[in-house]
Enzyme design. Structure first.
Site, short mmCIF file in Angstrom:
data_model
loop_
_atom_site.label_atom_id
_atom_site.label_comp_id
_atom_site.label_asym_id
_atom_site.label_seq_id
_atom_site.Cartn_x
_atom_site.Cartn_y
_atom_site.Cartn_z
N GLU A 134 2.61 -6.34 7.49
CA GLU A 134 1.80 -5.31 8.16
C GLU A 134 1.99 -5.28 9.66
O GLU A 134 2.01 -4.23 10.29
CB GLU A 134 0.31 -5.52 7.85
CG GLU A 134 -0.11 -5.07 6.47
CD GLU A 134 0.16 -6.09 5.38
OE1 GLU A 134 0.86 -7.10 5.64
OE2 GLU A 134 -0.32 -5.87 4.25
N GLU A 141 -1.46 -9.21 -1.33
CA GLU A 141 -2.91 -9.38 -1.26
C GLU A 141 -3.54 -9.28 -2.66
O GLU A 141 -4.49 -9.98 -2.96
CB GLU A 141 -3.52 -8.33 -0.32
CG GLU A 141 -3.16 -8.62 1.14
CD GLU A 141 -3.72 -7.58 2.10
OE1 GLU A 141 -3.33 -6.41 1.97
OE2 GLU A 141 -4.54 -7.94 2.95
N ALA A 172 0.85 -1.19 0.00
CA ALA A 172 0.00 0.00 0.00
C ALA A 172 0.89 1.24 0.00
O ALA A 172 2.08 1.17 0.27
CB ALA A 172 -0.88 0.00 1.24
#
Ligand code: NAD
Length: 705
Positions: free
Chosen positions: A125, A105, A63
């Protein structure tokens, strides 16, 4: 088509390529680009299958964490991934580089995964205090089983493609060109014309844990045993459980909620702060652009003691040969023996093979002749902490080291400039302060001398990264950043005893705060005699403060764990100490002699009196420029001294608590104790008055640098 996402054709296969350098972070533009591309390709009857690939050095590494905490712009990552998974034609992910977090993901949302050799996949994460929030905790268990997934998710460590292939996280390792191989696979599955294989639809790998979750719970217990105080690893376990307890829609919904909760929490803020701070800490504000590190192909270490041995192991682990110099063959043998023993422990724990040990030992050469360091590119001195010996060594090194060699000292406290001035090349000298055990501890304080040249600094930063340390550049002062602040804390620990606390109470308050160990247990572990000897050598006041209890214990031969007694009693082989009434009697007696009336002291006072003086010392360090930024100090304390990660380091913590509060409490303790050392530092005082923070001060300094 968008700036960052393009679509090309290879027959009936469409290749969707993300190109968002440097690491193809999943920014809003990328998400929208992929989402729109999928929508268009869905309707395109000429396209039978799709390849999702990334340009540049890696598939998406995750991300865009600069978007964290900002209002989300649709499509959210999970919507994009769900759209990929729902495609009526097969989507093949072509993976290379580091496929991490959101990037992995995305790959899990695709129907097939093919990777270039050397690719690594993972869900890191947890290291940012969060959990994978775009389906990772629900899809990975369905793909590879709940226990394997749990290991990856709770550790956060990346897995090499070859291993990922074994348990099915990827389907194939490409030979030859990755995109061509991915297109070939897409053509094959496209031609089959079957409904795509969606990870969400699977539950074959979950049958075992559904029938009996005992093994899962045991694995979870082991994996979180060391996650003291951290919320994220426990949240990861919960989320993975939902993968076999709930339908996927519900699991995804809960995963999202858990993610949102963690991302807004203090722990994740602290961990994200540290993530950025670690990357900043090795950046030197006034480093001239284009400064190139010198090559380090050979290293020499002087001294094969506790530190010299550990330091040498780091280089051997990175494939760099080391010559280790000692004063006698006996000392060399002892040093090599310890190194081998440490490697064998890694073998017994399954972290290394015997062949690895042989290969690493073969990179280490012992010598009792200092002239053997003449061809080393980097020479690290790790002999006794005595200025005279260090000075002698550096004048000798000046005679024999090659002109381009970088000369470093591992001193804990001594003046690096005085050491550098023993040579005619002080610009090649600096401090490399490793922490014990040096083969394990991540921190490397790089001590920049008054004359250290930029490329010398750059060389050690570069090699520090190669040996997997966290380098932090600091300036010269007594004890540099870490030990100087530790000293501020140590001065208060004994005073607390005299004023009424017990060692066990102090230690409990500090472990309650989140440190793995309290100061007295730590002293016993490291050996109380070290400080005692220094105090005797330098005179009690040279250390800035007395340590009457510790000195009295040493006079009694109680050096800590190694003698079975120190502040605590250690029963044979035990690592945990038992409180000792004799020590309490000694404390009471010493306090009485000094006319100190003992009183009840609460945990809150203990924590404030041990942590706040460190913060105040940190403020002095910042103002003097010994540390470049508040975050650098945090990185030192988290990586070298066990400051709890989830509190973000002492300076971040101070900002969270509020500088006014820290300042006021210190001023209060200074007043009631009459101890001037507790007075708040001028910078702390000023920032508190202004209602400001260390972070704001750091940003301003960076801006004007
Ligand atoms: P140590 O006593 O374990 O080892 C020092 C070694 O240096 C000994 O083996 C000794 O024989 C050797 N030596 C002495 N003079 C020498 C010479 N002229 N030539 C070659 N070898 C010589 O000490 P240590 O704990 O490894 O500490 C070394 C340095 O690292 C010190 O400056 C210390 O302050 C610093 N340091 C220690 C720690 C720690 O926790 N032990 C942590 C950080 C830094």
């Amino acid at each position: 088509m968008s700036d960052v996402v393009s679509v090309t054709r290879d027959g009936d296969v469409a290749v969707v390529t993300i190109d968002n350098p440097p690491v193809n972070a999943l920014s809003h533009a990328v998400r929208k680009g992929v989402f729109d591309a999928m929508a268009a390709l869905r309707e395109d009857s000429e396209v039978k299958a799709i390849v999702l690939a990334c340009a540049g050095r890696t598939f998406s590494a995750g991300a865009d964490i600069t978007e964290f905490g900002k209002p989300p712009q649709p499509p959210a990552l999970i919507e994009m991934i769900n759209a990929i998974e729902a495609m009526p034609k097969p989507v093949v992910a072509a993976l290379h580089g580091t496929v991490l977090g959101g990037g992995f993901e995305v790959a899990l949302g695709c129907h097939h995964r093919i990777a270039a050799p050397g690719t690594r996949v993972g869900l890191p994460e947890v290291k940012l205090g969060i959990l994978p929030g775009a389906g990772g905790t629900q899809r990975l268990p369905r793909l590879i089983g709940a226990i394997e997934a749990l290991k990856i998710i709770v550790s956060g460590d990346p897995v090499p493609a070859e291993e990922a292939l074994k348990f099915g996280a990827i389907d194939e390792i490409a030979t030859g060109d990755l995109t061509q191989a991915a297109v070939a696979l897409a053509k094959k599955v496209g031609a089959e014309g079957k409904e795509p294989a969606r990870v969400s639809d699977r539950d074959d790998k979950l049958a075992d844990v559904k029938a009996d979750p005992t093994a899962f719970n045991e694995a979870a217990g082991k994996l979180t045993a060391r996650a003291r105080g951290l919320e994220a690893p426990h949240a990861c376990v919960e989320a993975v459980k939902w993968s076999f307890e709930l339908p996927i829609e519900e699991g995804l919904k809960r995963e999202r909620e858990a993610f949102m909760k963690l991302v807004a929490g203090d722990q994740s803020k602290a961990q994200r702060h540290l993530f950025f701070a670690e990357r900043q800490a090795a950046k030197v504000l006034d480093m001239p652009k284009g400064t190139k590190p010198r090559a380090v192909d050979k290293v020499a270490v002087i001294g094969a003691g506790t530190m010299g041995g550990g330091i040498s192991m780091n280089f051997a682990n990175a494939g760099i040969p080391v010559t280790i110099v000692e004063t006698s063959q006996e000392a060399l043998d002892r040093g090599f023996g310890t190194i081998e023993k440490n490697y064998n422990i890694s073998v017994s724990r399954g972290r290394m093979t015997e062949a690895d040990v042989r290969q690493r030992m073969s990179l280490l050469t012992g010598s009792t002749d200092m002239n053997d360091v003449a061809d080393a590119d980097l020479i690290i001195e790790a002999v006794f902490e005595e200025m005279d010996i260090k000075k002698q060594i550096f004048s000798k090194l000046d005679e024999i080291a090659k002109p381009t060699a970088v000369l470093a000292t591992n001193t804990s406290y001594l003046d690096v400039n005085a050491i550098a001035n023993m040579t005619k090349r002080p610009s090649s000298v600096l401090g490399t302060h490793f922490f014990s055990p040096a083969n394990v501890m991540k921190l490397l304080e790089i001590v920049r001398g008054a004359e250290t040249a930029p490329d010398v600094l750059a060389t050690v930063i570069d090699v520090g990264r190669k040996i997997k340390k966290v380098p932090v550049v600091v300036g010269v002062c007594f004890g540099f950043v870490g030990n100087r602040m530790l000293r501020a804390r140590s001065l208060e620990t004994e005073r607390l005893l005299l004023e009424g606390a017990t060692p066990q109470q102090v230690d409990k308050a500090i472990t309650g705060f989140g440190f793995p160990m309290g100061p007295f247990a730590m002293g016993d572990l490291a050996g109380l005699d070290i400080g005692w000897r220094i105090r005797k050598q330098m005179g009690a006041t040279a250390d800035g403060g007395r340590a009457d209890i510790a000195d009295a214990l040493c006079e009694m031969g109680r050096f800590g764990q190694k003698t079975g007694r120190g502040f605590y009693i250690y029963e044979k082989g035990a690592r945990a100490g038992i409180p000792d009434p004799e020590v309490e009697a000694l404390i009471v007696e010493t306090a009485a002699k000094q006319g100190i009336e003992r009183r009840e002291i609460g945990d809150e006072e203990i924590v404030e009196r041990l942590i706040y003086p460190m913060i105040s010392e940190g403020a002095k360090i910042l103002e003097e420029g010994v540390a470049q930024r508040p975050g650098d100090i945090d990185v030192v304390w988290v990586n070298g001294y066990g400051f709890p990660v989830w509190r973000g380091g002492p300076m971040f913590y101070a900002d969270q608590v509020g500088l006014k509060h820290v300042r006021n409490r210190l001023a209060h303790y200074a007043e009631v104790s009459g101890n001037a050392a507790l007075k708040p530092a001028p910078l702390l005082d000023r920032l508190a008055d202004e209602g400001s923070t260390f972070a704001a001060y750091g940003r301003e300094k960076e801006r004007t640098a």
